[in-house]
Write a protein that holds these residues in place. Structure first.
Motif, short mmCIF file in Angstrom:
data_model
loop_
_atom_site.label_atom_id
_atom_site.label_comp_id
_atom_site.label_asym_id
_atom_site.label_seq_id
_atom_site.Cartn_x
_atom_site.Cartn_y
_atom_site.Cartn_z
N VAL A 280 0.85 -1.14 -0.04
CA VAL A 280 0.18 0.02 -0.14
C VAL A 280 1.06 1.31 0.13
O VAL A 280 0.28 2.29 -0.91
N GLN B 66 2.52 1.49 -3.32
CA GLN B 66 0.98 2.26 -4.49
C GLN B 66 0.56 3.65 -4.00
O GLN B 66 -0.06 4.08 -5.02
N ARG C 104 -6.88 7.03 -7.29
CA ARG C 104 -6.66 5.49 -6.42
C ARG C 104 -7.59 4.48 -6.94
O ARG C 104 -7.18 3.49 -7.68
N GLY D 200 -5.73 1.67 -9.03
CA GLY D 200 -5.64 0.55 -7.48
C GLY D 200 -6.51 0.01 -10.24
O GLY D 200 -6.54 -1.66 -9.77
N SER E 132 -3.19 -1.97 -11.38
CA SER E 132 -2.89 -2.62 -10.46
C SER E 132 -3.23 -4.11 -10.89
O SER E 132 -2.78 -5.19 -10.84
N ALA E 133 -4.37 -3.80 -10.92
CA ALA E 133 -5.47 -4.99 -11.33
C ALA E 133 -4.89 -5.40 -12.66
O ALA E 133 -4.78 -6.59 -13.25
#
Length: 207
Positions: A136, A139, A167, A171, A174-175
């Motif tokens: 986190v 990120q 975010r 996100g 990241s996915a």
């Protein structure tokens, strides 16, 4: 980084250089073992078999499997954080070209460092709260980068909560990365940067 053992006999390396080499090989061995077997099934024996280092030497560096894995996660985080750094000299450059360059470096690094990428994006979830917090933390640096890139966009400023929107974007990236790694398609990440920037340009055109 290599698994190759140090040469036998006189090699001219200092004690610190030997320790650094051993540690680097153990980190790589742990990253590759976790990438292959998953964190729960990986053992210290898996690592030692890969890097040809004694168990005694392993425990001179790490207290156990978890300690070594967290060190790998730290190295993965350092690697990824470095790709997100924007030098001060680029401050006057338009946001989108700068962001595309950073994303290109980011995705290329992930495609070239697959074991470390898998540790960070996939296996960190299996290693408990400390590992997840490290993920986190990095990120959030990514979030800050995207916020800065679009700070001057009227559409971005009009959002009720720009940081939340950012975010969501991070996100999604990241996915995308996690899915590519899980499906063993890390090579496709090299194509991702221009597609992501094109989408962001469409959604939040700079002023």
């Amino acid at each position: 980084m290599s698994h190759e053992p140090l040469p036998r006999g006189r090699h001219g390396l200092t004690r610190d250089e030997v320790r650094d080499s051993q540690r680097a090989r153990l980190l790589l061995g742990m990253a590759e073992s976790v990438s292959e077997h998953g964190y729960p099934r990986t053992t210290v024996a898996h690592v030692l078999k890969r890097v040809h280092i004694s168990r005694e030497t392993f425990y001179q560096h790490f207290s156990g499997k978890e300690d070594c894995f967290l060190a790998v996660l730290d190295e993965s985080a350092r690697l990824l954080a470095a790709t997100l750094a924007v030098d001060a000299g680029a401050a006057a450059e338009p946001a989108l070209p700068r962001l595309e360059r950073v994303l290109t470096t980011y995705f290329t690094t992930l495609s070239e460092q697959v074991p470390f990428a898998r540790v960070f994006f996939v296996e960190s979830y299996a290693a408990g709260i400390p590992a997840q917090r490290k993920r986190v933390e990095v990120q959030e640096r990514f979030v800050d980068l995207v916020v800065t890139a679009f700070a001057n966009s009227p559409e971005w400023r009009a959002l009720p909560d720009a940081a939340f929107a950012c975010r969501i974007v991070v996100g999604g990236i990241s996915a995308l990365v996690s899915a590519a790694l899980i499906k063993d398609e890390a090579g496709r990440l090299r194509e991702a940067a221009p597609k992501v920037v094109s989408l962001l340009r469409h959604l939040f055109p700079p002023s």
